[in-house]
Design a protein around this motif. Structure first.
Motif, PDB file in Angstrom:
ATOM      1  N   TYR A 102      46.669 -25.479 -42.507  1.00 54.13           N
ATOM      2  CA  TYR A 102      48.049 -25.783 -42.898  1.00 54.13           C
ATOM      3  C   TYR A 102      48.137 -27.186 -43.513  1.00 54.13           C
ATOM      4  N   ARG A 103      47.456 -28.128 -42.882  1.00 51.18           N
ATOM      5  CA  ARG A 103      47.521 -29.510 -43.409  1.00 51.18           C
ATOM      6  C   ARG A 103      46.956 -29.591 -44.820  1.00 51.18           C
ATOM      7  N   TYR A 104      45.860 -28.889 -45.020  1.00 55.89           N
ATOM      8  CA  TYR A 104      45.262 -28.865 -46.357  1.00 55.89           C
ATOM      9  C   TYR A 104      46.244 -28.218 -47.344  1.00 55.89           C
TER      10      TYR A 104
ATOM     11  N   TRP B 214      37.397 -34.323 -48.578  1.00 57.64           N
ATOM     12  CA  TRP B 214      36.528 -35.463 -48.266  1.00 57.64           C
ATOM     13  C   TRP B 214      37.107 -36.336 -47.160  1.00 57.64           C
ATOM     14  N   ALA B 215      38.384 -36.655 -47.310  1.00 55.52           N
ATOM     15  CA  ALA B 215      38.952 -37.678 -46.432  1.00 55.52           C
ATOM     16  C   ALA B 215      39.446 -37.130 -45.106  1.00 55.52           C
ATOM     17  N   SER B 216      39.762 -35.870 -45.077  1.00 60.91           N
ATOM     18  CA  SER B 216      40.570 -35.408 -43.955  1.00 60.91           C
ATOM     19  C   SER B 216      39.818 -34.593 -42.926  1.00 60.91           C
ATOM     20  N   MET B 217      38.671 -34.124 -43.251  1.00 61.46           N
ATOM     21  CA  MET B 217      38.055 -33.168 -42.316  1.00 61.46           C
ATOM     22  C   MET B 217      36.624 -33.489 -41.943  1.00 61.46           C
ATOM     23  N   GLU B 218      36.188 -34.692 -42.278  1.00 61.88           N
ATOM     24  CA  GLU B 218      34.815 -35.066 -41.921  1.00 61.88           C
ATOM     25  C   GLU B 218      33.790 -34.063 -42.438  1.00 61.88           C
ATOM     26  N   LEU B 219      34.040 -33.530 -43.600  1.00 66.72           N
ATOM     27  CA  LEU B 219      33.090 -32.558 -44.162  1.00 66.72           C
ATOM     28  C   LEU B 219      31.980 -33.294 -44.910  1.00 66.72           C
ATOM     29  N   SER B 220      30.803 -32.730 -44.881  1.00 66.66           N
ATOM     30  CA  SER B 220      29.696 -33.318 -45.646  1.00 66.66           C
ATOM     31  C   SER B 220      29.844 -32.922 -47.116  1.00 66.66           C
ATOM     32  N   TYR B 221      29.101 -33.608 -47.968  1.00 68.60           N
ATOM     33  CA  TYR B 221      29.130 -33.251 -49.389  1.00 68.60           C
ATOM     34  C   TYR B 221      28.699 -31.793 -49.576  1.00 68.60           C
TER      35      TYR B 221
ATOM     36  N   ASP C 276      45.760 -25.345 -37.832  1.00 71.94           N
ATOM     37  CA  ASP C 276      46.287 -26.688 -38.113  1.00 71.94           C
ATOM     38  C   ASP C 276      45.637 -27.298 -39.349  1.00 71.94           C
ATOM     39  N   VAL C 277      44.305 -27.217 -39.387  1.00 69.51           N
ATOM     40  CA  VAL C 277      43.574 -27.821 -40.519  1.00 69.51           C
ATOM     41  C   VAL C 277      43.943 -27.118 -41.819  1.00 69.51           C
TER      42      VAL C 277
ATOM     43  N   LEU D 119      39.685 -34.751 -52.764  1.00 67.92           N
ATOM     44  CA  LEU D 119      40.022 -35.916 -51.941  1.00 67.92           C
ATOM     45  C   LEU D 119      40.418 -35.495 -50.533  1.00 67.92           C
TER      46      LEU D 119
END
Lengths: 305, 186
Positions: free
Chosen positions: B18-20, B132-139, B15-16, B129
């Motif tokens: 595909y969304r990306y 950063w915005a969609s997957m709660e990933l850290s820097y 899902d993740v 973007l």
């Protein structure tokens, strides 16, 4: 602190990326500064808006099934590939022996020149080389090089695999060993720089992180599109085309036995030319290097005789 | 690798991925192709993957990202484009440099505009973007995926956010016949 640095710090705070001590200091400032507080709120609002449009999309149920089917196919194919590579290696070894015997006569050189008609010199834009070099050199996990990924293999093993897979664009050619120049092979793939042209691309890395790209193609290529493009004579009568590009990159190209070799690296042209001089794509016992125009003349003489 | 098969470990992230892919590519068909290619590449490289610090998801995202960039590069080559990537970046930076300012827009109800703005951004900005915005990933995770230092993640994110807000301001104010003066619109 500049305005941009301030924004970066607030963004890091909004994203939960600052240490506890720094966090307290920023929160104190936010309590006093409505402008800073607004900036943090805006970043969070933007993140939320992007998240909304992100989760809108969902894959179809068939996609998962299709992927699983492709993986099954690949698994089956891989189990058959080992046998094919083994067989191909045996054929390749036999071909090498035959070639050694045929090398005795000088006429072979001329015969080989006739073999891959038509002789096509294609203009290869310098930017295309640079673009491909950049893309491939940034792939640290080798995802673009799956097919011929060499991993920790030695140059000898890598060449054996490439040969077995019939990936090399010219019979007898091999990826160069650049260990003398302190570059180790990191990956190899069949990256098409131009259409209808068989190309093997290998990347080499030095200990200090410089990436060097080497392409070998099945026909002569010509560089074009650079403002600084010149011809330079090299070792063994080679004629190099040299392009220097903004950003400190250089590209060197030459023809050899109706194949083309292109080198690209982030270094001055003189340094790259020294590396090029050491490259023997057809081995150290290679026959004399002949550019395509000379080759055509020799071929015509042979036919007349 | 914990005895699980590739499918068991990797497919839960479909899902993740595909969304990306869907927001990176122009349509659902291209997104499906990209995801499929990603899984096949990941499968082939799985033997060399160890479940490292960040797990399998950033690794899959990295492969998807690189596959996407490769595809874009090949399209450029096919079109005989002579524009190096560095020019795109330089141009984007120049554009952004000219729109420094406080842009404030209420983003509620602007999802279509957000999508349009995303599509107009360069692949570099779009991907950072989304990550950063969609997957709660850290820097750090984003840096791993994009193969860039954390400092680059921060500065690129900053510029991407600014460019996106400029585009949104443009849509919004142009739609109302007002100038995008960079001031509060709500």
């Amino acid at each position: 602190m500049s305005r941009t640095q301030r924004s970066l710090q607030l963004a890091a705070y909004a994203d939960g990326e600052v240490a506890q001590a720094q966090r307290a200091a920023i929160e104190q400032e936010l309590a006093k500064s409505p402008v800073a507080l607004r900036e943090v709120e805006d970043i969070r609002a933007q993140r939320a808006a992007l998240h909304r449009v992100f989760i809108e999309a969902s894959p179809t149920a068939e996609l998962s099934e299709r992927i699983q089917a492709r993986i099954r196919e690949d698994r089956q194919r891989a189990s058959g590939r080992t046998w094919r590579i083994g067989l191909a290696s045996a054929f390749a070894a036999a071909a090498v022996i035959m070639m050694s015997v045929r090398l005795i006569g000088p006429e072979l050189w001329h015969q080989e020149l006739v073999s891959p008609p038509p002789l096509v010199a294609r203009a290869l834009a310098v930017d295309a080389v640079l673009g491909a070099h950049r893309v491939c050199s940034t792939l640290s996990d080798g995802t673009a090089h799956d097919e011929f990924r060499v991993g920790q293999k030695s140059i000898v093993e890598a060449n054996r695999i490439l040969k077995a897979l019939r990936a090399m664009p010219k019979e007898g050619a091999a990826l160069p060993d650049l260990s003398e120049s302190k570059y180790a092979l990191s990956s190899a793939c069949a990256c098409a720089l131009v259409s209808n042209c068989e190309v093997v691309h290998a990347t080499y890395n030095s200990a200090d992180g410089v990436t060097l790209s080497v392409w070998m193609s099945d026909r002569p290529l010509a560089l074009s599109g650079a403002s600084k493009l010149r011809r330079v004579s090299g070792e063994g009568g080679r004629v190099y085309q040299v392009a220097e590009v903004a950003g400190g990159y250089s590209i060197v190209q030459w023809d050899e036995r109706l194949a083309s070799v292109v080198l690209c690296g982030e270094m001055p042209a003189d340094q790259l030319l020294k590396i090029a001089d050491r490259i023997q794509p057809f081995g150290s016992a290679a026959r004399p290097t002949v550019g395509p125009r000379v080759a055509i003349v020799e071929m015509a003489l042979l036919r007349r005789s | 690798m914990s005895g699980k098969s590739f499918e068991e470990i990797a497919l839960p992230h479909l899902d993740v991925l595909y969304r990306y892919a869907r927001r990176l590519t122009p349509d659902a068909h291209a997104a499906e192709d990209l995801v499929q290619d990603t899984y096949l590449k990941a499968y082939k490289a799985f033997g060399k993957f160890e479940l490292r610090e960040f797990g399998v998801r950033p690794w899959l995202l990295k492969i998807l990202h690189n596959t996407f960039l490769n595809g874009e590069a090949k399209k450029k080559h096919a079109a005989h484009s002579t524009e190096p990537q560095v020019l795109d970046t330089a141009r984007a930076a120049a554009e952004i440099g000219s729109v420094e300012g406080d842009l404030r827009i209420d983003l509620d109800g602007l999802d279509d505009e957000v999508k349009r703005a995303l599509e107009q951004l360069s692949p570099d900005f779009r991907s950072i973007l989304l990550l950063w915005a969609s997957m709660e990933l850290s820097y750090q995770e984003i840096a791993e995926i994009l193969s860039v230092p954390i400092g680059t993640v921060m500065s690129r994110l900053h510029r991407a956010r600014q460019q996106m807000m400029t585009l949104l301001a443009d849509y919004k104010f142009r739609g109302r016949g007002e100038p995008p003066n960079g001031r509060e619109a709500t």
